[in-house]
Design an enzyme around this catalytic site. Structure first.
Site, PDB file in Angstrom:
ATOM      1  N   ASP A  89      27.281  -1.308  24.483  1.00 55.36           N
ATOM      2  CA  ASP A  89      27.595  -0.400  25.583  1.00 55.36           C
ATOM      3  C   ASP A  89      26.372  -0.114  26.454  1.00 55.36           C
ATOM      4  O   ASP A  89      26.491   0.085  27.665  1.00 55.36           O
ATOM      5  CB  ASP A  89      28.163   0.908  25.039  1.00 55.36           C
ATOM      6  CG  ASP A  89      29.605   0.761  24.566  1.00 55.36           C
ATOM      7  OD1 ASP A  89      30.273  -0.203  24.988  1.00 55.36           O
ATOM      8  OD2 ASP A  89      30.054   1.601  23.768  1.00 55.36           O
ATOM      9  N   HIS A 174      11.850  21.131  22.563  1.00 55.21           N
ATOM     10  CA  HIS A 174      11.651  22.578  22.571  1.00 55.21           C
ATOM     11  C   HIS A 174      12.728  23.200  23.442  1.00 55.21           C
ATOM     12  O   HIS A 174      13.384  22.525  24.247  1.00 55.21           O
ATOM     13  CB  HIS A 174      10.258  22.960  23.083  1.00 55.21           C
ATOM     14  CG  HIS A 174       9.968  22.526  24.487  1.00 55.21           C
ATOM     15  ND1 HIS A 174      10.320  23.263  25.591  1.00 55.21           N
ATOM     16  CD2 HIS A 174       9.352  21.418  24.967  1.00 55.21           C
ATOM     17  CE1 HIS A 174       9.936  22.644  26.685  1.00 55.21           C
ATOM     18  NE2 HIS A 174       9.350  21.510  26.335  1.00 55.21           N
ATOM     19  N   ASP A 193      18.303  23.413  24.112  1.00 54.33           N
ATOM     20  CA  ASP A 193      17.493  22.197  24.153  1.00 54.33           C
ATOM     21  C   ASP A 193      17.816  21.337  25.367  1.00 54.33           C
ATOM     22  O   ASP A 193      17.140  20.334  25.609  1.00 54.33           O
ATOM     23  CB  ASP A 193      17.705  21.373  22.880  1.00 54.33           C
ATOM     24  CG  ASP A 193      16.924  21.923  21.700  1.00 54.33           C
ATOM     25  OD1 ASP A 193      16.389  23.038  21.819  1.00 54.33           O
ATOM     26  OD2 ASP A 193      16.845  21.234  20.660  1.00 54.33           O
ATOM     27  N   ALA A 205      30.245   9.290  23.928  1.00 57.54           N
ATOM     28  CA  ALA A 205      28.859   8.907  23.674  1.00 57.54           C
ATOM     29  C   ALA A 205      28.038  10.134  23.267  1.00 57.54           C
ATOM     30  O   ALA A 205      28.383  10.829  22.315  1.00 57.54           O
ATOM     31  CB  ALA A 205      28.288   8.217  24.917  1.00 57.54           C
ATOM     32  N   LEU A 208      29.844  13.483  22.785  1.00 56.85           N
ATOM     33  CA  LEU A 208      30.623  13.593  21.545  1.00 56.85           C
ATOM     34  C   LEU A 208      29.718  13.991  20.385  1.00 56.85           C
ATOM     35  O   LEU A 208      30.079  14.844  19.562  1.00 56.85           O
ATOM     36  CB  LEU A 208      31.320  12.267  21.252  1.00 56.85           C
ATOM     37  CG  LEU A 208      32.202  12.220  20.002  1.00 56.85           C
ATOM     38  CD1 LEU A 208      33.384  13.172  20.129  1.00 56.85           C
ATOM     39  CD2 LEU A 208      32.701  10.796  19.753  1.00 56.85           C
TER      40      LEU A 208
END
Length: 309
Positions: A89, A174, A193, A205, A208
């Site tokens: 992919d 961080h 994040d 991708a 998910l």
């Protein structure tokens, strides 16, 4: 009186399945990969023997031997009716970001892992591909995203994404602070994040993996998935694909933030920058073998349960 349509010229091709035969085919693959090279050699020989004009993307052409017409992706897009991408992919995404601006179909031969976008098996592609080349195929359009970074009101960087655009801290993980607006309406501030803005294509991708929902490819929608948000109440949200997503980075953040497009292209982001993500005008025209079933793909790739009775 019958109407005689001239389909001998590539210029006459349509974006829907009205033309039964392709003329010029481009081959694209993962460089320096033995399995990919083997499949590309077989494809080149098989297609040439059937009388097709075959162009090969220059990064892999040198590995296939002599008498190969090597071109770049832009020339494949301009000259070909069909592009065949051999790889996973990731290879499909890299090619798609370039080819989506052209009117050609794209089909994949899976030489990767899951292969949500690559339908054909590498060791037995001939039968399915022969039917596709004879006009037996389904066409599906996937929209892309456009990501832009603005600094003091000026555009500093932009690129497109098939799967997702991700705001993240760069190389060092961080927490970052930013505000999110939908169509210029304030939605919330985030300490997380990062943030994934995904198309339906990308919903299987990175989104998910971060806990987002799967969106079927025909949906005109975007999904926003916060990455490890510092709150218990923040969940992924689905918005209309026509929405404009704006993320404003807090001036208190560090200077090594980035926006990644499909994990391939990285745009530098500084404190105070604004990131705009919206649907692109470009669309990828995916070609599938006739009878392609999206839920069969999900069931196979994700290991879902089979029918009970």
């Amino acid at each position: 009186m019958g109407i005689n349509f001239d389909v001998s010229r590539p210029k006459a091709r349509s974006s829907i399945n009205m033309i039964t035969k392709f003329h010029t085919i481009g081959l694209i693959g993962k460089p320096h990969h033995q399995g990919t090279n083997q499949t590309l050699k077989r494809l080149h020989h098989w297609l040439t023997m059937q009388g097709f004009e075959v162009l090969v993307e220059e990064r892999v052409a040198a590995e296939l031997g002599p008498n190969i017409e090597a071109v770049d992706l832009l020339e494949i897009g301009a000259r070909c009716d069909l592009a065949i991408v051999v790889g996973g992919d990731g290879n499909m995404l890299g090619a798609a970001r370039v080819l989506a601006r052209f009117d050609l179909g794209v089909i994949g031969v899976n030489r990767g892992n899951l292969g949500f976008l690559t339908d054909l098996p590498p060791d037995a592609f001939e039968e399915a591909l022969a039917k596709v080349l004879d006009g037996e195929f389904d066409t599906e359009h996937r929209f892309l995203l456009e990501a832009e970074v603005y600094r003091h009101g000026m555009l500093k960087a932009s690129n497109t994404a098939v799967n997702e655009a991700v705001l993240h801290p760069g190389k060092i993980a961080h927490m970052i602070e930013f505000e999110v607006y939908i169509d210029d309406q304030f939605m919330y501030s985030q300490r997380a994040d990062g943030m994934i803005v995904s198309t339906p294509t990308g919903s299987t991708a990175y989104a998910l993996s971060a806990g987002g929902a799967i969106l079927t490819p025909n949906l005109q929608a975007l999904i926003l998935v916060p990455m490890f948000p510092h709150t218990l109440s923040c969940r992924p949200i689905v918005v209309d694909a026509c929405s404009t997503i704006k993320m404003v980075v807090s001036p208190d953040n560090g200077e090594n933030l980035e926006v990644s497009c499909d994990g391939h292209v990285h745009l530098a982001v500084l404190p105070g920058d604004e990131i705009i993500v919206r649907r692109s005008s470009e669309r990828l025209r995916l070609i599938h073998p006739k009878g392609h079933n999206y839920f069969h793909v999900l069931r196979t790739k994700l290991g879902w349960g089979s029918k009970l009775f």
